[in-house]
Structures are given as structure tokens and as C-alpha cells.
Design a protein around this motif. Sequence first.
Motif, mmCIF file in Angstrom:
data_model
loop_
_atom_site.group_PDB
_atom_site.id
_atom_site.type_symbol
_atom_site.label_atom_id
_atom_site.label_comp_id
_atom_site.label_asym_id
_atom_site.label_seq_id
_atom_site.Cartn_x
_atom_site.Cartn_y
_atom_site.Cartn_z
ATOM 1 N N ARG A 18 -7.711 -7.445 6.565
ATOM 2 C CA ARG A 18 -6.663 -8.254 7.194
ATOM 3 C C ARG A 18 -7.018 -9.734 7.238
ATOM 4 N N GLU A 19 -8.337 -10.016 7.384
ATOM 5 C CA GLU A 19 -8.743 -11.431 7.437
ATOM 6 C C GLU A 19 -9.895 -11.654 6.458
ATOM 7 N N PHE A 20 -11.102 -11.931 6.963
ATOM 8 C CA PHE A 20 -12.285 -12.097 6.125
ATOM 9 C C PHE A 20 -13.455 -11.440 6.867
ATOM 10 N N ALA A 21 -14.438 -10.953 6.120
ATOM 11 C CA ALA A 21 -15.634 -10.396 6.767
ATOM 12 C C ALA A 21 -16.829 -11.282 6.441
ATOM 13 N N TYR A 22 -17.467 -11.815 7.484
ATOM 14 C CA TYR A 22 -18.620 -12.704 7.266
ATOM 15 C C TYR A 22 -19.384 -12.877 8.565
ATOM 16 N N ALA A 43 -3.529 -6.127 15.887
ATOM 17 C CA ALA A 43 -2.897 -7.032 14.928
ATOM 18 C C ALA A 43 -3.777 -8.264 14.830
ATOM 19 N N VAL A 44 -3.677 -8.982 13.714
ATOM 20 C CA VAL A 44 -4.441 -10.216 13.567
ATOM 21 C C VAL A 44 -3.516 -11.434 13.618
ATOM 22 N N TRP A 45 -2.395 -11.354 12.867
ATOM 23 C CA TRP A 45 -1.500 -12.519 12.730
ATOM 24 C C TRP A 45 -0.230 -12.359 13.562
ATOM 25 N N PRO A 46 0.346 -13.473 13.989
ATOM 26 C CA PRO A 46 1.592 -13.412 14.775
ATOM 27 C C PRO A 46 2.746 -12.741 14.032
ATOM 28 N N ASP A 47 2.769 -12.863 12.708
ATOM 29 C CA ASP A 47 3.918 -12.311 11.961
ATOM 30 C C ASP A 47 3.691 -10.870 11.519
ATOM 31 N N GLU A 48 2.622 -10.261 12.031
ATOM 32 C CA GLU A 48 2.326 -8.886 11.617
ATOM 33 C C GLU A 48 3.264 -7.892 12.292
#
Lengths: 322, 322
Positions: A281-285, A317-322
Motif C-alpha cells: 500500500r505504501e513503501f517498506a523501509y 487504510a493508508v490513504w484518505p481516498d481508499e
Amino acid sequence: MRLIAIVLAVVLPGMALADPLPSWNDTDAKAKIIAFVDSVTDPAADTYVTPADRVAVFDNDGTLWAEKPMYVQAFFALDRLKAMAEKDPSVLSSDVLKAAAEGDMKTVAASGEKGLLEIIDTTHTGLPVETFIEDARTWLATAKNPAKDKRFEDMVYQPMLELLSYLRDQGFSTYIVSGGGIDFIRAFSEKAYNIPVNQVIGSSVKSKFEMVDGVPTVIKEPGVFFVDDKAGKPVGISGRIGKRPIFAAGNSDGDFEMLQWTTAGEGPRFGLIVHHTDAEREFAYDRDSNVGKLVRGLDEGPGLGWLIVDMAKDWAAVWPDE
Amino acid sequence: MRLIAIVLAVVLPGMALADPLPSWNDTDAKAKIIAFVDSVTDPAADTYVTPADRVAVFDNDGTLWAEKPMYVQAFFALDRLKAMAEKDPSVLSSDVLKAAAEGDMKTVAASGEKGLLEIIDTTHTGLPVETFIEDARTWLATAKNPAKDKRFEDMVYQPMLELLSYLRDQGFSTYIVSGGGIDFIRAFSEKAYNIPVNQVIGSSVKSKFEMVDGVPTVIKEPGVFFVDDKAGKPVGISGRIGKRPIFAAGNSDGDFEMLQWTTAGEGPRFGLIVHHTDAEREFAYDRDSNVGKLVRGLDEGPGLGWLIVDMAKDWAAVWPDE
């Protein structure tokens, strides 16, 4: 949502109101946040904290919005440099500036802090503060993250927006404390997070007051005034807010001292680290990242009682538009 | 007072409420202030200003409290130096410090800025910010102005307290913007003026974060970080508040640029200068004073539309205990 809350409160007295953190899964993380907020807002509890002392500080890049593949402000600086060079190629007066305008990030990275400051001086100074903020606002209206093809402003974290809002509803004041530039953040803090410009703390270049064509103006000047990162964060908070927060959230080792200082105070304290574990959904780091490097926070944070939020597991959820 | 207001409001609807500025005489000054506030708070007026933009800034020394015969912070520094020297005479390591501890203000004055900074470094640094603020608070609890035999904290101006309170009641946020030290002002801003510590802007020394005996601490360090005076005032306001005020009050030429920048903005603006004309109740001074020197404000202020408050004529009372 509010109407439902009112209806529930009236129709079902004694039952729980609407969930203040709907984008958080029902894991320990959410329970711990709510338990902390309850403990400092219950007037009968000996952990009660008066509203004036309910100060919460949030890092920005990687804590409130995405910072991969590169800080948003870096994209802004490069776009701005390109636009400046199109109008006047003599702006690219050094190898670093030429490399930056061509998107040669290897050369820029190799130039270190000196190269970075040259880019900042060229793209962020020599104009009135108000004009710079307007320019940043105009750029943000359309600029997109190339890795996700989403507008940067749409890549704020929905669970963190809910957390900010929940804390404010519970009498907290919420501040941004960022290593990023204060005037860049002021271009979107109100719109993106409902955080007014006077509650933004960040790094800054020098500035000076002067009459420009008879108009009193504050101008951004070359040269660093304050670096609001690492040990600079507690210093910035002390200078700006004048008191120690009781809640601090970050995501990298640049936030370590801020969380350390916050959670070392007396009474109830909360330290939160957003751990980027969600490659899908986003990034892994974390430990080896070019931005948002997180080592000490993972190694020492749990022992200091800090909550490590596992983005993949704790966020519905991660993003507002999800 | 409040009870009377409530009674009037209930018993005599439609009639004016209690006077918001009872310690101001019914002169032009009072009328102008009230007319300005009405103009920015009336939603139907095209001069209306949204509450978020109702920012009011106040100088401290000579504007909110007395600054004669010498700044309160200077008395504090000298008392502190004497107390330090009693414990450890080696503190007085230079001629300026020795002179200061003996109250030889001529030698101190002759040493200029360098001497002053030496006194500040000696008395204001090398300790945690929180400890310094506590020390200042302890001193203020009993310290008196030798010229009037009144506690410094009792020498705040009642009309200005009313003005602060009136503006806040009308949706303004009120800030202190002082050339004095930010941590010294934070020791009394809340108690004296109802201004929280995060709304204090002032000069400051450097500070650093470090672990002291395992405790994360912010320490005051030698060396100037920021001088919040003259052209530094608009710079400080821009950096801290992030927007231009619509109301500014000062009393000396150290406030000139702050009023200039404030009143040059678009829409309704208010610049106010407290002119010390009252030798009987307070002190009378302006063009030739050792503190609070006022020349440009008197010469150029009226032409810029600023209100020059004549303390003797415009103020019915000066002190809260009058």
C-alpha cells in the motif's frame, strides 16, 4: 459521523460513541493510544493533564505524509530549479546545480550537505516569505509522486489525520516538528492537517526585514538559520512552544531525541513511531533507507515504552481516498 | 465587573454592555481602538477579518510593564550575578562583571554590547531552560522597582491588561514580541498577562539538547541565537507566527519596524504607541531616554496613521492596584 455520535449518545446512553480512529485496526496500537488519551483527560484520574499542557508534536515526512522515493520538498526544489533554468540558464552556475536540473541524483547525493545547501539557497531564497509560500502552494496543487502517480497532498496518512483530529477533540494542541523547511510546510499544513501555520516548527534559512520599493517585506536569505532535526527538535520545541510535549510521533532516527525528551518528562507520556512495513500500500523501509532511516527507534524504542506502529498490521487504510 | 455586565445584558437589552476599557479615559484613543475592533469583528462589514487572522502583537518593556529606571531583566541579571558571586567570587572574572556586581552601571554602560553579552552569558546560561525559568519566577515573586518601591510584577499597565483582554474577547490571539529574553518573559507572561508561553517571542541565547546524568535536557548556552529587536521583530514574527499581524503595540523605536510591517498590510490595520508622558504616576521619557528611546515613532507614526497614546491624558489609571 457526528450525527451518528449524537444519535448514539442520545438513544443509547452508556454505550460507546463512534470510533475515533476508524482507519486503525483493532490491535494493541489503537488500544494503547485510546488508553493514554483517556488517562490524561479523565479529571478524576491522578494521571489527568490540564488542556494547556496537552501538547502533541508530530514529525511530518514519513509520519504524516509519504517521503519515498524522496522528500516532497526535494521534488519541489528540483522542479523549481528546472523552471528557473528555463527562464535563465545562468542560474545553473555550478556542477551540482547542473546535475540537479538534469535529475542526476547520484551527483547531487555525492555533493553532500554543501551541494544540498547550494540547491536550497538557489531555489528557496532571495524572495519574500509570502511569495515563496504561494509558489509552493501552486506547485503542490498539481505535483505528483512519480512512484504512485498520486498527488503528494493526497499521500497523507488517513490514520494519522484521525489521530490528529482525535487528539484535538480531546483538548490537545497539535504541532508539526519537522526537519523540512518551515515555509514549505506552511504552504499545506492547514489544508492537509488542519494545523495552523503558527503551530509549524521546522528548519529555516535566515531572513531579513527590508523595504522593497517602499514596501516593508520579510525576505528569505541564503544561509541556514536553524536545523530542526535530531537534537535540534527538542531545542526547536523548547524555543517555540516553551514546554515539553506529552505526546510525540515520528518515524525515523531524526525523531529520536524528540521522543526521548518528550517521554522522559514526569507523568503520563506517549512516544509513537510509524514503522513503514507496507510495501504493497505504501513503501517498506527502515534500517537501510535513503530517507527515514530507523535504527535506534527500533532497537531502543520498545524498551523506552514507545509504541511501534506496524503500518501493514495496524492500519486498516493508508490513504484518505481508499 | 462581570456581574454588572450580565445584569445589564439581562435587564437592559439593547443597551451597551459594560465598558471593555474602563481604565481608559473617554478620549479619541479609546474611541479609535473600539472603532477598529468593531470594524474587523462585524461579519457584515467589508473590513471583517476572520478570527484566525486577528493576530495582535505587543512589545513588553515600556508597553505592558514599566522599564524605568532600567529593564527588569537587567535588575534580575545584576541580582543574580551578586548572588552567584557570594557563593563563588571567581565568577567575577572580568572588570565588567566586577563593576556590575558592585552596581557600577557607568562602567557597565561604557563596556557596550560586549559587556552586556558577558553579563548575560554569565547569568543566563549553563543551566536547563526549565531551571532558569523557575529561578526567574522565584526572583519576581519579591523583587521590587527601587524607584517606586513596588513589585515589578505589580507595575504592569492596567489599561494594557484591559486592552489584551478586550482583544482576546473579540477573537484575537495576543502575542508578546520583545527585545527581552524569551525565557525570562515566559516566567511571568501567563500570570501577568494571561499570555501562554507559546505566544511569547523574544531574544534568545543558543541552546542545546543533551543527556545530563542520563536525563534528556535542554540547556541554555553562551552566545546569541536571535535578537528580537528593531528589524528583528518582523523577522521573529514571520518565523514564529507565520503571518502578518493586524494590530501592533509598542513604545520605542525598537518597535518601529514591527509597527511598520504590521500596518503596511492590506485591509484594516492598527499601530499603537504608548507615549510615556506621566512623570507623576509613572515616568516621562521619549527622545533622550536610556531605555525606550522614541524618536521615529513620534516623528513618523502619526503620518503612518498610528495612534500615539498619551499616558497622562488617555489613561484614567496606570496600575492595577490604583
